[in-house]
Motif scaffolding. Structure first.
Motif, short mmCIF file in Angstrom:
data_model
loop_
_atom_site.label_atom_id
_atom_site.label_comp_id
_atom_site.label_asym_id
_atom_site.label_seq_id
_atom_site.Cartn_x
_atom_site.Cartn_y
_atom_site.Cartn_z
N GLY A 149 0.86 -1.52 -0.10
CA GLY A 149 0.00 -0.12 -0.16
C GLY A 149 1.12 1.43 0.37
N THR A 150 2.01 1.18 -0.38
CA THR A 150 3.22 2.78 -0.04
C THR A 150 4.48 2.36 -1.16
N ASP A 151 4.64 3.68 -1.42
CA ASP A 151 6.02 3.11 -2.24
C ASP A 151 7.12 3.28 -2.21
N LEU A 152 6.79 2.90 -0.52
CA LEU A 152 8.32 2.87 0.22
C LEU A 152 8.68 1.31 0.63
N TYR A 153 9.70 1.18 1.16
CA TYR A 153 10.81 -0.45 0.92
C TYR A 153 10.91 -0.91 2.44
N LYS A 154 10.39 -1.87 2.90
CA LYS A 154 10.85 -2.65 3.06
C LYS A 154 12.06 -2.96 3.93
N LEU B 23 11.88 11.54 3.16
CA LEU B 23 10.96 11.24 3.35
C LEU B 23 10.07 13.25 2.56
N LYS B 24 9.83 14.26 2.96
CA LYS B 24 9.70 15.37 3.03
C LYS B 24 9.56 15.77 1.94
N ALA B 25 10.79 14.72 1.06
CA ALA B 25 10.90 15.71 -0.46
C ALA B 25 10.06 14.32 -1.96
N ARG B 26 9.20 13.20 -0.28
CA ARG B 26 8.60 12.51 -1.24
C ARG B 26 6.95 12.97 -1.37
N GLY B 27 6.99 14.08 -0.07
CA GLY B 27 5.66 14.73 -0.30
C GLY B 27 4.84 13.78 1.63
N LYS B 28 5.23 12.74 2.53
CA LYS B 28 5.47 12.24 3.35
C LYS B 28 5.10 12.82 4.49
N PRO C 256 16.41 4.10 14.22
CA PRO C 256 14.86 4.84 13.13
C PRO C 256 14.34 4.90 14.30
N CYS C 257 12.92 5.32 13.60
CA CYS C 257 11.19 5.48 14.69
C CYS C 257 11.11 4.34 13.65
N LEU C 258 10.02 4.12 14.06
CA LEU C 258 9.03 2.59 13.33
C LEU C 258 7.75 3.01 12.89
N ILE C 259 7.33 3.35 11.97
CA ILE C 259 6.23 3.64 10.92
C ILE C 259 5.59 2.90 10.13
N ALA C 260 4.16 3.19 10.01
CA ALA C 260 3.69 2.61 9.15
C ALA C 260 2.32 3.02 8.85
N PRO C 261 1.62 2.77 7.69
CA PRO C 261 1.33 3.36 7.07
C PRO C 261 -0.28 3.97 7.30
N ALA C 262 -0.52 5.50 7.43
CA ALA C 262 -2.26 5.89 8.18
C ALA C 262 -3.15 4.79 8.10
N PRO D 191 -7.38 14.19 2.11
CA PRO D 191 -6.83 14.66 1.66
C PRO D 191 -5.14 13.68 1.81
N GLY D 192 -4.67 12.71 0.90
CA GLY D 192 -3.75 13.01 0.40
C GLY D 192 -3.15 11.81 1.58
N LEU D 193 -4.56 11.04 2.38
CA LEU D 193 -4.35 10.04 3.29
C LEU D 193 -3.25 8.67 3.10
N ASN D 194 -2.76 8.72 1.73
CA ASN D 194 -1.26 7.99 1.45
C ASN D 194 -0.24 8.46 1.79
N ASN D 195 -0.05 9.81 2.22
CA ASN D 195 1.20 10.23 2.43
C ASN D 195 1.27 10.25 3.92
#
Length: 200
Positions: free
Chosen positions: A12-17, A26-31, A62-68, A91-95
């Motif tokens: 569900g994301t454009d990020l990698y494990k 992340l900011k540059a990717r609009g996250k 690093p901090c552990l994150i997960a998609p909203a 709006p922009g939930l996937n970011n």
């Protein structure tokens, strides 16, 4: 043949494990970062220690994150950096990426960067779960149990987050709101929390 890199993408994301991202990347990717509404708020003492450590050594882990979207799908409530609720209609939930573990690190970095110019800001770092099948609630629980033992009030917050009937119980939500106090009153509240929690 499926590209090897595609197998490493987090669902569900454009990020990698298995990859660490800096806050600027992340900011540059609009996250954008978000938090679980029932997660522990920053503790002043821990935050002060974290600021001192990061100010001296930088961010060491690093901090552990997960998609909203994953969090919402699992019935968890999340808020953005301004405390505004995030829903499936946002709006922009996937970011949006939700910090599961490392909240103090992220807040400490943000506070330290307030007085720094863009060329001198401290980077915070983030990674996604290695296994995208593990529920977010379990990620939160395991991350904190393994690294820093939870207090009774944290278990209460966890219960309220995981169980709808607990979230609707006025006594439990009141006890959670009072969990920052100490002394005899805290002992009484803790006893009542354990009694109430045992009914779930």
């Amino acid at each position: 043949m499926e590209h090897k890199e595609e197998k490493q993408k987090f669902e569900g994301t454009d990020l990698y494990k298995f990859k660490i991202y800096s806050s600027s990347a992340l900011k540059a990717r609009g996250k954008k970062l978000a938090s679980l509404s029932s997660n522990r708020g920053p503790q002043k003492t821990a935050l002060a220690k974290k600021r001192k450590s990061i100010g001296q050594f930088g961010v060491l882990s690093p901090c552990l994150i997960a998609p909203a979207a994953k969090c919402l799908k699992e019935g968890l409530e999340i808020v953005d950096e301004n405390g505004k609720p995030i829903t499936e209609d946002t709006p922009g939930l996937n970011n949006y990426l939700v910090i599961i573990d490392g909240g103090h690190r992220s807040v400490a970095v943000a506070e330290l960067n307030k007085d720094r110019n863009d060329d001198n800001k401290i980077e915070c770092y983030f990674y996604l779960p290695f296994n995208d099948d593990v529920p977010v609630y379990e990620l939160l629980r395991q991350s904190n149990i393994v690294t820093t033992p939870w207090s009774g009030s944290t278990y209460l917050s966890s219960l309220i987050m995981a169980k709808d009937e607990a979230a609707k119980n006025p006594m439990l939500t009141w006890v959670e709101s009072m969990s920052g106090i100490s002394g005899d009153t805290a002992a009484v509240i803790g006893s009542e929390a354990r009694r109430q929690a045992s009914t779930f």
